[in-house]
Motif scaffolding. Structure first.
Motif, short mmCIF file in Angstrom:
data_model
loop_
_atom_site.label_atom_id
_atom_site.label_comp_id
_atom_site.label_asym_id
_atom_site.label_seq_id
_atom_site.Cartn_x
_atom_site.Cartn_y
_atom_site.Cartn_z
N ASP A 140 0.85 -1.18 0.00
CA ASP A 140 0.00 0.00 0.00
C ASP A 140 0.89 1.23 0.00
OD1 ASP A 140 -2.54 -1.23 0.08
OD2 ASP A 140 -2.37 -1.54 2.23
N ALA A 141 0.57 2.15 -0.88
CA ALA A 141 1.30 3.41 -0.91
C ALA A 141 0.53 4.41 -0.05
CB ALA A 141 1.41 3.92 -2.33
N PRO A 142 1.20 5.34 0.54
CA PRO A 142 2.63 5.53 0.48
C PRO A 142 3.39 4.80 1.58
CG PRO A 142 1.66 7.44 1.50
CD PRO A 142 0.52 6.51 1.14
N ALA A 143 2.69 4.31 2.61
CA ALA A 143 3.38 3.72 3.76
C ALA A 143 4.20 2.49 3.40
CB ALA A 143 2.38 3.37 4.86
N GLY A 144 3.78 1.74 2.40
CA GLY A 144 4.47 0.50 2.05
C GLY A 144 5.57 0.65 1.03
N ILE A 145 5.96 1.86 0.72
CA ILE A 145 7.04 2.06 -0.25
C ILE A 145 8.32 1.47 0.31
CG2 ILE A 145 8.49 3.79 -1.40
CD1 ILE A 145 6.05 5.61 -1.52
N PRO A 146 8.96 0.59 -0.46
CA PRO A 146 10.23 0.01 0.01
C PRO A 146 11.28 1.11 0.20
CG PRO A 146 9.38 -1.20 -1.88
CD PRO A 146 8.54 0.04 -1.74
N PRO A 147 12.20 0.90 1.14
CA PRO A 147 13.23 1.92 1.39
C PRO A 147 13.96 2.31 0.11
CG PRO A 147 13.42 0.11 2.95
CD PRO A 147 12.40 -0.30 1.93
N GLY A 148 14.20 3.55 -0.06
CA GLY A 148 14.90 4.08 -1.22
C GLY A 148 16.36 4.25 -0.89
N PRO A 149 16.94 5.29 -1.38
CA PRO A 149 16.29 6.37 -2.10
C PRO A 149 16.11 6.03 -3.57
CG PRO A 149 18.59 6.90 -1.83
CD PRO A 149 18.36 5.58 -1.13
N TYR A 150 15.21 6.76 -4.21
CA TYR A 150 14.90 6.56 -5.62
C TYR A 150 15.27 7.81 -6.40
CZ TYR A 150 12.27 2.61 -3.89
OH TYR A 150 11.93 1.44 -3.27
N ASP A 151 15.85 7.60 -7.57
CA ASP A 151 16.18 8.72 -8.45
C ASP A 151 14.92 9.32 -9.06
OD1 ASP A 151 19.01 8.41 -8.14
OD2 ASP A 151 18.87 6.65 -9.43
N ILE A 152 13.95 8.46 -9.33
CA ILE A 152 12.69 8.90 -9.92
C ILE A 152 11.56 8.14 -9.24
CG2 ILE A 152 11.28 9.00 -12.02
CD1 ILE A 152 13.89 9.05 -13.62
N ILE A 153 10.48 8.83 -8.94
CA ILE A 153 9.25 8.20 -8.48
C ILE A 153 8.16 8.65 -9.44
CG2 ILE A 153 7.51 8.05 -6.66
CD1 ILE A 153 9.74 8.49 -4.62
N THR A 154 7.44 7.68 -10.01
CA THR A 154 6.32 7.99 -10.88
C THR A 154 5.04 7.45 -10.28
OG1 THR A 154 6.54 5.95 -12.19
CG2 THR A 154 7.76 7.89 -12.96
#
Length: 186
Positions: A53-67
């Motif tokens: 589930d977003a946003p709480a379940g977003i895997p640890p980043g960091p990410y260069d881009i999020i779409t």
């Protein structure tokens, strides 16, 4: 690494992003969508899919881009933008294609323009044939609750310097680049 909140065409955008990124991580809350996306993705592709589930379940980043395409209106807007910002790498970019509620004359005029164009695009895409509903369109839907002006106001509070544009087909785009590395804040 790129993070994509799926839900569109069973991971199609995640696979497309993988042609330009070293790794793409797609998430969706629907296990059936994630399972089908995995089936449709070549094993050699640098794409992984997770049920979350977003946003709480977003895997640890960091990410260069999020779409995030046609998803953020299902979430608590300000919380979602805050989580996305926190998961971006310094200099990273957030791209949202979202939906807004029609409230102004301009919104309604864009909708009137979009109706025949939407029908024409469907006819062209399907070569005049009646097409079955795609698997990705079987998920729960929720109408947009925020007006475009509300979205602009809240986005500017969370993401200084964000660029927003109203689009056809009941959409808007939001693009924000984390400039903290340029300011020496991280």
């Amino acid at each position: 690494m790129t993070l994509h909140l799926c839900r569109n065409k069973i991971g199609e955008l995640a696979r497309l992003l993988a042609t330009r990124a070293k790794a793409v991580h797609g998430i969706d809350s629907d296990p059936d969508i994630v399972s089908r996306a995995r089936e449709l993705t070549a094993q050699a592709a640098p794409v992984t899919f997770t049920v979350a589930d977003a946003p709480a379940g977003i895997p640890p980043g960091p990410y260069d881009i999020i779409t995030c395409v046609a998803t953020v209106h299902h979430l608590t807007f300000t919380d979602a933008l805050t989580h996305f910002r926190e998961h971006l790498a310094p200099g990273g970019t957030l791209v949202v294609v979202g939906l807004s509620r029609e409230t102004t004359l301009g919104d309604h005029l864009l909708s009137c323009t979009s109706i025949p164009l939407n029908a024409a695009m469907g006819w062209i895409k399907n070569k005049g044939r009646r097409a079955p509903r795609p698997d990705s369109m079987t998920a729960r839907t929720r109408a947009a609750e925020m007006s475009f002006s509300d979205i602009v106001r809240e986005a500017r509070q969370v993401l200084p310097g964000v660029r927003l544009r109203r689009r056809l087909f009941w959409r808007y785009t939001l693009v924000w680049r984390d400039g903290s590395c340029e300011r020496g804040l991280r």
